[in-house]
Design an enzyme around this catalytic site. Structure first.
Site, PDB file in Angstrom:
ATOM      1  N   LYS A 216       0.870  -1.182   0.000  1.00  0.00           N
ATOM      2  CA  LYS A 216       0.000   0.000   0.000  1.00  0.00           C
ATOM      3  C   LYS A 216       0.903   1.226   0.000  1.00  0.00           C
ATOM      4  CE  LYS A 216      -3.919   2.106   2.406  1.00  0.00           C
ATOM      5  NZ  LYS A 216      -3.830   2.773   3.698  1.00  0.00           N
ATOM      6  N   HIS A 235      -4.420   2.554  14.962  1.00  0.00           N
ATOM      7  CA  HIS A 235      -4.800   1.169  14.681  1.00  0.00           C
ATOM      8  C   HIS A 235      -3.599   0.269  14.969  1.00  0.00           C
ATOM      9  CE1 HIS A 235      -2.514   2.347  11.162  1.00  0.00           C
ATOM     10  NE2 HIS A 235      -2.350   1.061  10.860  1.00  0.00           N
ATOM     11  N   ASP A 237      -1.778  -3.221  13.151  1.00  0.00           N
ATOM     12  CA  ASP A 237      -1.811  -3.943  11.866  1.00  0.00           C
ATOM     13  C   ASP A 237      -2.299  -5.367  12.093  1.00  0.00           C
ATOM     14  OD1 ASP A 237      -0.799  -1.696  10.693  1.00  0.00           O
ATOM     15  OD2 ASP A 237       1.202  -2.499  10.302  1.00  0.00           O
ATOM     16  N   HIS A 291      -0.589   2.499  16.435  1.00  0.00           N
ATOM     17  CA  HIS A 291       0.143   3.577  15.774  1.00  0.00           C
ATOM     18  C   HIS A 291      -0.784   4.371  14.868  1.00  0.00           C
ATOM     19  CE1 HIS A 291       0.409  -0.015  13.204  1.00  0.00           C
ATOM     20  NE2 HIS A 291       0.529   0.787  12.154  1.00  0.00           N
TER      21      HIS A 291
END
Length: 360
Positions: A216, A235, A237, A291
């Site tokens: 991404k 969020h 990962d 993060h």
């Protein structure tokens, strides 16, 4: 390939000359108190700093040197769950080319990029896009992106990869191949750090056949009111591991010991996150850290994140039996990767609804 555009691209919004950002990009009040100027935040020397791990030791013939490096890697995974990797074995020239071709794509006119637009409504998630509101409050993030699967090679859909610049596919493919080798090296040493056989974590996340590398490229335009917005909201990962390159503009923040810590820009490094998948398998011994990404008024920030993800349905993720004892019971219920993603989304929506109810 062409899809319906959902709302304006953030890049178009940013270049339109607006002085204030639309309300859907303004973060909730409880977040705003902790959003500062990222350039000032990065200069701070006091307080905790994201660890830097020199991987050269892992390639050493000397067992003692390898052990010392492995211990440092383990400590960073246990304490932080994120680290700057230096001397990682991927050629600096290749990394520079990856950045050049990605940046060149984003420098194309928006109309040109729209030829590669994804269509999330119909399930076509690969391609050029902007974040849709996926929570109850309808909040948006200050970023556009390009998302595509880059490894294994037989699972790629090259028809949606950028044709311009012409060497995008060659450069990105080679980077993905080398990064896959680095992932094996790190999973091997993280396995040994848990007292497991060296191939265990790699096998548990799908091995060479099934572990997917999804890239991404995040494009964060200049923002007229960076103190009100986020490039990416807080969020963790879902991946096994995430590897990140960036264009040396600060923005990554980690929530460590109750405070937001801004990651320094370390030359020639790759940032690595431990994702939820490895946190679950390790029964919480390795951390998947919360993060987020800040934006700024002065510089465009670009990052290249590669998420190493297990197959969605084939594997049941749960703490490995060797790491579960009476004293340390299993912290996570068995779920497929897809179920874990759905569970996180459901919880996020519940939290948003609860927060909205509390405001009334």
């Amino acid at each position: 390939m062409v899809a319906t555009v959902v709302g304006p691209r953030v890049e178009s919004l940013a270049s339109s000359g607006i002085q204030s950002i639309p309300k859907e990009y303004i973060r909730p009040q409880e977040e705003l108190t902790s959003i500062g100027n990222v350039f000032e935040e990065e200069k701070k020397e006091e307080g905790p700093q994201v660890p830097t791990i020199d991987l050269q030791g892992l390639f050493s013939e000397d067992e003692a040197v390898r052990t010392k490096c492995r211990d440092e890697l383990k400590r960073a995974a246990v304490d932080w769950g994120v680290m700057h990797l230096v001397n990682h074995g991927i050629d600096d020239q290749l990394i520079n080319r990856v950045k050049e071709v990605g940046e060149a794509f984003f420098n194309l006119p928006v109309e040109e990029k729209e030829k590669y637009a994804n269509d999330q409504a119909s399930g076509k998630i690969q391609g050029y896009g902007s974040k849709l509101a996926n929570n109850a409050s309808g909040q948006l993030e200050w970023e556009d992106y390009f998302f595509h699967l880059v490894f294994p090679e037989d699972k790629r859909d090259l028809s949606i990869w950028p044709q311009n610049p012409s060497d995008y596919t060659t450069v990105t493919s080679e980077y993905a191949r080398q990064l896959r080798g680095l992932a094996t090296k790190l999973l091997t040493n993280l396995s040994i750090g848990l007292g497991l056989e060296e191939g265990r974590l790699e096998k548990e996340v799908g091995g060479l056949e099934e572990l997917l590398l999804q890239m991404k490229i995040n494009y964060y335009p200049k923002c007229p009111q960076p103190e009100l917005a986020l490039g990416v909201e807080a969020h963790t990962d879902v991946s096994a591991l995430t590897f990140i390159l960036h264009n040396m503009v600060p923005g990554l923040q980690l929530f460590y010991e109750g405070k937001w810590v801004t990651a320094k820009c370390v030359p020639n490094s790759i940032i690595m996150h431990i994702g939820d998948t490895i946190e679950i398998l390790s029964n919480g011994k390795y951390k998947s850290i919360l993060h987020r990404g800040l934006v700024n008024k002065e510089k465009v920030r670009i990052s290249w994140a590669v998420f190493c993800e297990p197959p969605k349905e084939k594997i049941i993720l749960k703490p490995l039996p060797e790491l579960v004892t009476e004293a340390e019971p299993a912290l996570f219920p068995p779920r497929t990767f897809q179920q874990h993603i759905q569970h996180k989304l459901f919880r996020k929506n519940q939290d948003t609804i609860a927060a909205a109810a509390n405001k009334k």
